[in-house]
Design an enzyme around this catalytic site. Structure first.
Site, PDB file in Angstrom:
ATOM      1  N   ASP A 287       0.851  -1.161   0.074  1.00 24.43           N
ATOM      2  CA  ASP A 287      -0.149   0.014  -0.043  1.00 24.43           C
ATOM      3  C   ASP A 287       0.947   1.193   0.050  1.00 24.43           C
ATOM      4  O   ASP A 287       0.508   2.237  -0.658  1.00 24.43           O
ATOM      5  CB  ASP A 287      -0.771   0.070   1.341  1.00 24.43           C
ATOM      6  CG  ASP A 287      -2.005  -1.183   1.252  1.00 24.43           C
ATOM      7  OD1 ASP A 287      -1.553  -1.974   0.490  1.00 24.43           O
ATOM      8  OD2 ASP A 287      -3.001  -0.999   2.108  1.00 24.43           O
TER       9      ASP A 287
ATOM     10  N   ARG B 250      20.988 -17.911  -0.716  1.00 21.72           N
ATOM     11  CA  ARG B 250      19.597 -17.661  -0.995  1.00 21.72           C
ATOM     12  C   ARG B 250      19.041 -17.533  -2.228  1.00 21.72           C
ATOM     13  O   ARG B 250      17.885 -17.956  -2.762  1.00 21.72           O
ATOM     14  CB  ARG B 250      18.943 -16.689   0.069  1.00 21.72           C
ATOM     15  CG  ARG B 250      19.221 -15.296  -0.079  1.00 21.72           C
ATOM     16  CD  ARG B 250      18.342 -14.552   0.954  1.00 21.72           C
ATOM     17  NE  ARG B 250      18.578 -14.901   2.247  1.00 21.72           N
ATOM     18  CZ  ARG B 250      18.232 -14.288   3.441  1.00 21.72           C
ATOM     19  NH1 ARG B 250      17.078 -13.554   3.133  1.00 21.72           N
ATOM     20  NH2 ARG B 250      18.498 -14.629   4.406  1.00 21.72           N
TER      21      ARG B 250
END
Length: 227
Positions: free
Chosen positions: A84, A153
């Site tokens: 948002d 990762r």
């Protein structure tokens, strides 16, 4: 709880803000930055506690709204991290940068009807990530950095996704198998020790029964590098 690792950052920040005399409105959902003559004049939003829309007057706004991981079906972010803040800033004329760079955590639970959680590095180091042919993913892609979930990762996330795309998945996922792992293997992936690690292992066992069966896993949206 063991998975609430971010609390070590957010709780001290909240306490520091309170000590500084900053008023916190946790029930306020910001919807729009108001402007007059090209300058910020306030923030308009909804106060769920008061049950009405409100305007907070101000001369400046600092955006620190977090990422948007919850727009992905699989994420380690809270459910309200829907980006948002990016939308509000964009509508106010703020330029966004590097939005395409999203970091993924490579190993998250993908077991139907069970919580989606990131699996701690120690579990991955203790066991094996296997495709449907029984191939060890870390060996197959020559991933040698340890612990792989932290130091490789990005590479590991792509490798697991490639395995699924190539049809080498088991029901849409890769299996993490830690059955029979020795204590020495568990300790190889531990960056800290003591009670925290015991709590993590106990939590994973309660949720996923890792000592009894392999766990289906897939990457999780983790961190937005742009903004």
């Amino acid at each position: 709880p063991p998975w609430a690792e971010g609390a070590g950052i957010t709780h001290p920040l909240v306490l520091a803000a309170q000590r500084a005399g900053i008023s916190l409105k946790s029930s306020f959902l910001a919807c729009r930055i108001l402007q007059e003559g090209g300058q910020v004049s306030g923030v308009w939003g909804y106060d769920s506690r008061a049950g009405r829309f409100q305007c907070i007057q101000c001369g400046a706004v600092v955006m620190a709204s977090g990422g948007g991981g919850a727009i992905y079906s699989r994420t380690s972010n809270p459910v309200h991290a829907t980006g948002d803040g990016y939308a509000i800033a964009h509508r106010a004329g703020v330029a966004l940068k590097d939005m395409e760079f999203v970091q993924f955590y490579p190993v998250g639970a993908a077991l139907p009807q069970a919580p989606i959680r990131n699996i701690f590095p120690s579990a991955v180091e203790a066991g094996k990530l296997l495709n449907k042919n029984g191939e060890d993913i870390l060996q197959k892609y020559n991933i040698t950095e340890r612990p792989a979930c932290l130091r490789a990762r990005d590479v590991l996330s792509r490798c697991l996704s490639q395995e699924v795309a190539a049809g080498l998945d088991i029901d849409g996922a890769i299996l993490l198998d830690v059955r029979g792992a020795t204590e020495e293997k568990w300790l190889e992936g531990v960056e800290d020790s003591g009670r925290a690690e015991v709590e993590r292992r106990s939590a994973m066992e309660r949720l996923y029964h890792l000592s009894q069966r392999p766990l289906p896993v897939l990457p999780l949206a983790h961190f937005f590098c742009g903004g």
